[in-house]
Design an enzyme around this catalytic site. Sequence first.
Site, PDB file in Angstrom:
ATOM      1  N   SER A 298     -83.783-106.983-133.275  1.00  0.00           N
ATOM      2  CA  SER A 298     -84.704-106.018-132.676  1.00  0.00           C
ATOM      3  C   SER A 298     -85.389-106.476-131.396  1.00  0.00           C
ATOM      4  O   SER A 298     -85.855-105.637-130.622  1.00  0.00           O
ATOM      5  CB  SER A 298     -85.771-105.621-133.701  1.00  0.00           C
TER       6      SER A 298
ATOM      7  N   LYS B 154     -88.424-101.267-128.393  1.00  0.00           N
ATOM      8  CA  LYS B 154     -89.638-100.454-128.303  1.00  0.00           C
ATOM      9  C   LYS B 154     -89.629 -99.440-127.163  1.00  0.00           C
ATOM     10  O   LYS B 154     -90.305 -98.405-127.240  1.00  0.00           O
ATOM     11  CB  LYS B 154     -90.863-101.353-128.181  1.00  0.00           C
TER      12      LYS B 154
END
Length: 403
Positions: free
Chosen positions: A303, A52
């Site tokens: 991720s 992110k």
Amino acid sequence: MEITLEVIKEAAQRLTGVIHKTELDYSTTFSKISNNDVYLKLENLQRTGSFKIRGAYNKIANLSQEEKGYGVIASSAGNHAQGVALAATEYGIKSTIVMPEGTSIAKVAATKNYGSKVVLAGNVYDESYLKAKELCQETGATFLHPFNDRDIIAGQGTIGLEVIEQLADLDLILVPIGGGGLISGIALAIKELKPEVEIVGVEAENAASMKDSLGQGRIVALDSAVTIADGIAVKEPGSLTYKICQEYIDRIITVSEEEITEAILMLLERAKLVVEGSGAVTVAAVLSQKLNINNKKVVAVISGGNIDFNIIARIIERGLVKAGRRVKLKTSIKDQPGNLQRLLRKVAQLEANVISIHHNRYHPKLCIGQVEVELELETKNREHSKHVYRLLNQDVYDTKLIQ
């Protein structure tokens, strides 16, 4: 402005020296299981513990000086919060993160430590989102959407550039899908450079909003999105990400909660990696054999790794039970000296290890002079646990499996 390969390359330049170029790690274990060459793109080892930071930093970098002066606001209960907090701090601007009131203390503390002011509002993300938009109107701050934003998508797309640089001849890449920001950026970057590479999205069965939307040819909202993969628990994909996914991704696979928890456990045990549910879905797709390919070079994007340790403990316990490596048995013996010792000696002979033991003399169904013994045992595998259970029964112990 349109998202292009050039825009993603500009984002990569902007992120140089800010992010880690995460490793692409070959996994012998998952390669053998799937009959493919499987590589893990380790964004769980990125700054803030997830990808992110890439999109958040790129977005903030593209704000005007006036916008930076007013600061930024985001709503998130997890990785986006920490990415925005760190990126804003790096730029020396104010940031406020609105988080649901039930957000874990660890996540709140981490977000504050990265430099953000945290506002707790609402019971779920949607309520926090409304509060964040309200604060934007009051303060003039810029709202940073977690996925449906050009600069956010471009920042996430830098992962695709890295993968091509690290493994130019890959055949397929697996990418988690929540709102679609990550896969949109990666798919656009890779397809523009290597159109022959297959882009496969992975969603949790309980939160397959992008798959449903693409299947119906329009954006649809789910009634609920409850999954252990909370980072991709999105009821409705973004309008921008939906269009990019329509054009660039080849197919979507969904994985069950059991498959996700198994992947988390195997990543921890075999790969020595701490991975959150949303980061483990790509490995879950590999383990489930749903790819239907062989002898291909496959990249699985991991991720993020921001998982609560209480959840890890439950996953480990559940995984051990499922694998037959942890079993609970209940039996009754005469309440006389030496009987418990004989039972435990028998367990030891069967090469099971006692984790815990509990006596109950007062169960209403017990005869006077009997004691109920509950054993939690560590066993080698499912066959071994069955063997222990069977031989205890043969040796006059009336044994019942309770787990």
